[in-house]
Design a protein around this motif. Structure first.
Motif, PDB file in Angstrom:
ATOM      1  N   ASP A   1       0.837  -1.209   0.000  1.00 36.84           N
ATOM      2  CA  ASP A   1       0.000   0.000   0.000  1.00 36.84           C
ATOM      3  C   ASP A   1       0.869   1.256   0.000  1.00 36.84           C
ATOM      4  O   ASP A   1       0.576   2.236  -0.696  1.00 36.84           O
ATOM      5  CB  ASP A   1      -0.935   0.005   1.208  1.00 36.84           C
ATOM      6  N   LEU A   2       1.940   1.224   0.795  1.00 33.85           N
ATOM      7  CA  LEU A   2       2.873   2.354   0.837  1.00 33.85           C
ATOM      8  C   LEU A   2       3.475   2.590  -0.555  1.00 33.85           C
ATOM      9  O   LEU A   2       3.525   3.724  -1.045  1.00 33.85           O
ATOM     10  CB  LEU A   2       3.963   2.063   1.873  1.00 33.85           C
ATOM     11  N   LEU A   3       3.908   1.509  -1.194  1.00 27.74           N
ATOM     12  CA  LEU A   3       4.520   1.617  -2.520  1.00 27.74           C
ATOM     13  C   LEU A   3       3.510   2.123  -3.548  1.00 27.74           C
ATOM     14  O   LEU A   3       3.843   2.944  -4.412  1.00 27.74           O
ATOM     15  CB  LEU A   3       5.071   0.258  -2.940  1.00 27.74           C
ATOM     16  N   ARG A   4       2.273   1.644  -3.468  1.00 28.49           N
ATOM     17  CA  ARG A   4       1.225   2.097  -4.396  1.00 28.49           C
ATOM     18  C   ARG A   4       1.060   3.608  -4.351  1.00 28.49           C
ATOM     19  O   ARG A   4       0.938   4.279  -5.377  1.00 28.49           O
ATOM     20  CB  ARG A   4      -0.111   1.421  -4.056  1.00 28.49           C
ATOM     21  N   GLU A   5       1.038   4.164  -3.133  1.00 28.99           N
ATOM     22  CA  GLU A   5       0.837   5.604  -2.976  1.00 28.99           C
ATOM     23  C   GLU A   5       2.039   6.387  -3.508  1.00 28.99           C
ATOM     24  O   GLU A   5       1.877   7.403  -4.191  1.00 28.99           O
ATOM     25  CB  GLU A   5       0.594   5.937  -1.501  1.00 28.99           C
ATOM     26  N   ALA A   6       3.247   5.929  -3.189  1.00 29.65           N
ATOM     27  CA  ALA A   6       4.453   6.616  -3.664  1.00 29.65           C
ATOM     28  C   ALA A   6       4.530   6.580  -5.183  1.00 29.65           C
ATOM     29  O   ALA A   6       4.868   7.582  -5.840  1.00 29.65           O
ATOM     30  CB  ALA A   6       5.693   5.977  -3.044  1.00 29.65           C
ATOM     31  N   ASP A   7       4.207   5.433  -5.755  1.00 30.23           N
ATOM     32  CA  ASP A   7       4.242   5.273  -7.209  1.00 30.23           C
ATOM     33  C   ASP A   7       3.233   6.205  -7.886  1.00 30.23           C
ATOM     34  O   ASP A   7       3.543   6.837  -8.897  1.00 30.23           O
ATOM     35  CB  ASP A   7       3.937   3.817  -7.555  1.00 30.23           C
ATOM     36  N   ALA A   8       2.042   6.304  -7.326  1.00 29.32           N
ATOM     37  CA  ALA A   8       0.997   7.156  -7.910  1.00 29.32           C
ATOM     38  C   ALA A   8       1.422   8.622  -7.906  1.00 29.32           C
ATOM     39  O   ALA A   8       1.181   9.355  -8.870  1.00 29.32           O
ATOM     40  CB  ALA A   8      -0.310   6.977  -7.137  1.00 29.32           C
ATOM     41  N   ILE A   9       2.087   9.048  -6.845  1.00 29.80           N
ATOM     42  CA  ILE A   9       2.554  10.433  -6.753  1.00 29.80           C
ATOM     43  C   ILE A   9       3.622  10.709  -7.808  1.00 29.80           C
ATOM     44  O   ILE A   9       3.579  11.725  -8.514  1.00 29.80           O
ATOM     45  CB  ILE A   9       3.094  10.724  -5.336  1.00 29.80           C
ATOM     46  N   PHE A  10       4.593   9.814  -7.931  1.00 25.48           N
ATOM     47  CA  PHE A  10       5.666  10.011  -8.902  1.00 25.48           C
ATOM     48  C   PHE A  10       5.110  10.059 -10.321  1.00 25.48           C
ATOM     49  O   PHE A  10       5.453  10.951 -11.120  1.00 25.48           O
ATOM     50  CB  PHE A  10       6.705   8.893  -8.769  1.00 25.48           C
ATOM     51  N   CYS A  11       4.229   9.121 -10.650  1.00 27.22           N
ATOM     52  CA  CYS A  11       3.635   9.096 -11.999  1.00 27.22           C
ATOM     53  C   CYS A  11       2.844  10.377 -12.256  1.00 27.22           C
ATOM     54  O   CYS A  11       2.897  10.942 -13.361  1.00 27.22           O
ATOM     55  CB  CYS A  11       2.733   7.874 -12.147  1.00 27.22           C
ATOM     56  N   GLU A  12       2.139  10.846 -11.265  1.00 33.21           N
ATOM     57  CA  GLU A  12       1.356  12.076 -11.412  1.00 33.21           C
ATOM     58  C   GLU A  12       2.259  13.265 -11.716  1.00 33.21           C
ATOM     59  O   GLU A  12       1.943  14.098 -12.570  1.00 33.21           O
ATOM     60  CB  GLU A  12       0.562  12.329 -10.138  1.00 33.21           C
ATOM     61  N   GLU A  13       3.397  13.345 -11.042  1.00 32.94           N
ATOM     62  CA  GLU A  13       4.306  14.472 -11.257  1.00 32.94           C
ATOM     63  C   GLU A  13       4.971  14.405 -12.632  1.00 32.94           C
ATOM     64  O   GLU A  13       5.177  15.443 -13.277  1.00 32.94           O
ATOM     65  CB  GLU A  13       5.360  14.515 -10.142  1.00 32.94           C
ATOM     66  N   VAL A  14       5.317  13.196 -13.094  1.00 38.28           N
ATOM     67  CA  VAL A  14       5.877  13.054 -14.448  1.00 38.28           C
ATOM     68  C   VAL A  14       4.861  13.519 -15.478  1.00 38.28           C
ATOM     69  O   VAL A  14       5.187  14.244 -16.436  1.00 38.28           O
ATOM     70  CB  VAL A  14       6.302  11.593 -14.713  1.00 38.28           C
ATOM     71  N   GLU A  15       3.617  13.131 -15.281  1.00 35.03           N
ATOM     72  CA  GLU A  15       2.570  13.487 -16.243  1.00 35.03           C
ATOM     73  C   GLU A  15       2.222  14.976 -16.168  1.00 35.03           C
ATOM     74  O   GLU A  15       1.933  15.604 -17.195  1.00 35.03           O
ATOM     75  CB  GLU A  15       1.358  12.602 -15.999  1.00 35.03           C
ATOM     76  N   LYS A  16       2.283  15.558 -14.979  1.00 28.89           N
ATOM     77  CA  LYS A  16       2.078  17.009 -14.849  1.00 28.89           C
ATOM     78  C   LYS A  16       3.125  17.780 -15.648  1.00 28.89           C
ATOM     79  O   LYS A  16       2.843  18.835 -16.211  1.00 28.89           O
ATOM     80  CB  LYS A  16       2.163  17.431 -13.374  1.00 28.89           C
ATOM     81  N   ALA A  17       4.345  17.235 -15.662  1.00 32.05           N
ATOM     82  CA  ALA A  17       5.445  17.878 -16.391  1.00 32.05           C
ATOM     83  C   ALA A  17       5.367  17.626 -17.893  1.00 32.05           C
ATOM     84  O   ALA A  17       6.170  18.165 -18.660  1.00 32.05           O
ATOM     85  CB  ALA A  17       6.784  17.382 -15.842  1.00 32.05           C
TER      86      ALA A  17
END
Length: 321
Positions: free
Chosen positions: A218-234
């Motif tokens: 669950d911890l990894l899922r949340e961290a992964d979602a944040i990183f992917c979101e920031e890449v896509e925002k950029a």
């Protein structure tokens, strides 16, 4: 195309004919993981055998955040393909309890996948064929087709020898990832799905090093979602072929609320590649890494350190296990 002759339209036509011939009138079960490889196989199989196809999405508890809902919405709702969703989180995590060796994880997951498919096939009646999204880099790294073993992919070297299916059909096994994406576009898959991040068959099991538990996943899922979101925002999602978070199982001392803490490290991985056989690390903007690291350490409970993986393939692989 590197491993194929003719145009992609020729490939699609010939592949559908081959699937239909191999199925020989029998119902077909397609292993649907949520990634572009299995999605393309599902569409090809549906074109080939129509209503004789049933797609099976196994929620192993090793999936990305909201993965199951996204897959269900696309295939059951948008494509009207018969889709069975199996909640197997407890089953998989029980089998994987205490297992830390990466090759052992892959083989357990590969075997359990097949057992779930066999059980679901029996519920549906006699299903003779299983379609799965093996691609050529899976074969290379699994030591098949004359290559040396790097790691056993669950759908190649990780599969058990005693399989009840009469035939395993691998429509895209001679293709590289970009060829699969091109095929998906021609088949009419939505661009957002065609460009989805590659996701290994064993899922987060090969990105969560050490023992697999629901809290760690669950911890990894949340961290992964944040990183992917920031890449896509950029706006970098089309320039970077794969990006994700890893939980390497390293804890370190930090400071939180003016007190000592001892928490998990998250590693970020982003690569550029043409074929996934070799890859270079993506030169992400410092601002992106900074924002992702701050968000992860602030929003994901239990993480106090974020690092960025700057290793090429080889000597590393894209995934950590």
């Amino acid at each position: 195309m590197s491993n194929l002759k003719g145009t992609m339209e020729d490939f699609i036509r010939e592949t559908c004919e081959n699937i239909n011939r191999e199925a020989a009138g029998r119902p077909v079960l397609c292993a649907l993981s949520g990634g572009v490889d299995s999605a393309v196989c599902a569409i090809l199989a549906h074109r080939a055998v129509g209503d004789k196809l049933t797609c099976l999405f196994v929620d192993t508890g090793l999936m990305r955040k909201d993965e199951g809902n996204q897959v269900t919405a696309l295939f059951r709702d948008a494509y009207s393909i018969n889709l069975i969703r199996v909640d197997a989180e407890e089953r998989f995590l029980t089998r994987l309890k205490g297992v830390t060796d990466p090759e052992r994880k892959r083989k357990i997951i590969g075997e359990e996948f097949i057992r779930v498919f066999e059980e679901e096939a029996k519920k549906l009646g006699q299903v003779g064929c299983l379609v799965q999204g093996t691609i050529y880099p899976d074969i290379i790294e699994s030591g098949a087709d004359g290559h040396k073993l790097v790691k056993a992919h669950h759908n190649v070297g990780g599969m058990p020898l005693d399989i009840e299916f009469e035939a395993v059909i691998e429509p895209i096994k001679m293709m590289y990832k970009e060829e699969v994406r091109e095929c998906g576009r021609i088949l009419g898959l939505p661009e957002a799905f065609v460009n989805r991040q590659p996701f290994p068959g064993p899922g987060l099991a090969v990105r969560c090093l050490g023992e697999l538990t629901k809290p760690r996943l669950d911890l990894l899922r949340e961290a992964d979602a944040i990183f992917c979101e920031e890449v896509e925002k950029a706006g970098l999602q089309k320039e970077i072929q794969q990006y994700f978070a890893v939980l390497p199982g390293i804890q370190s001392v930090g400071v939180r609320n003016d007190e000592r803490c001892y928490e998990e490290t998250v590693a970020l991985r982003a690569v550029t590649t043409k074929d996934f056989v070799t890859a270079g690390y993506a030169r992400l903007p410092y601002e992106l890494i900074d924002t992702a690291a701050k968000r992860i350490t602030e929003e994901v409970k239990g993480v106090n350190r974020v690092v960025y993986d700057v290793t090429q393939k080889p000597p590393a692989t894209v995934e950590w296990e």
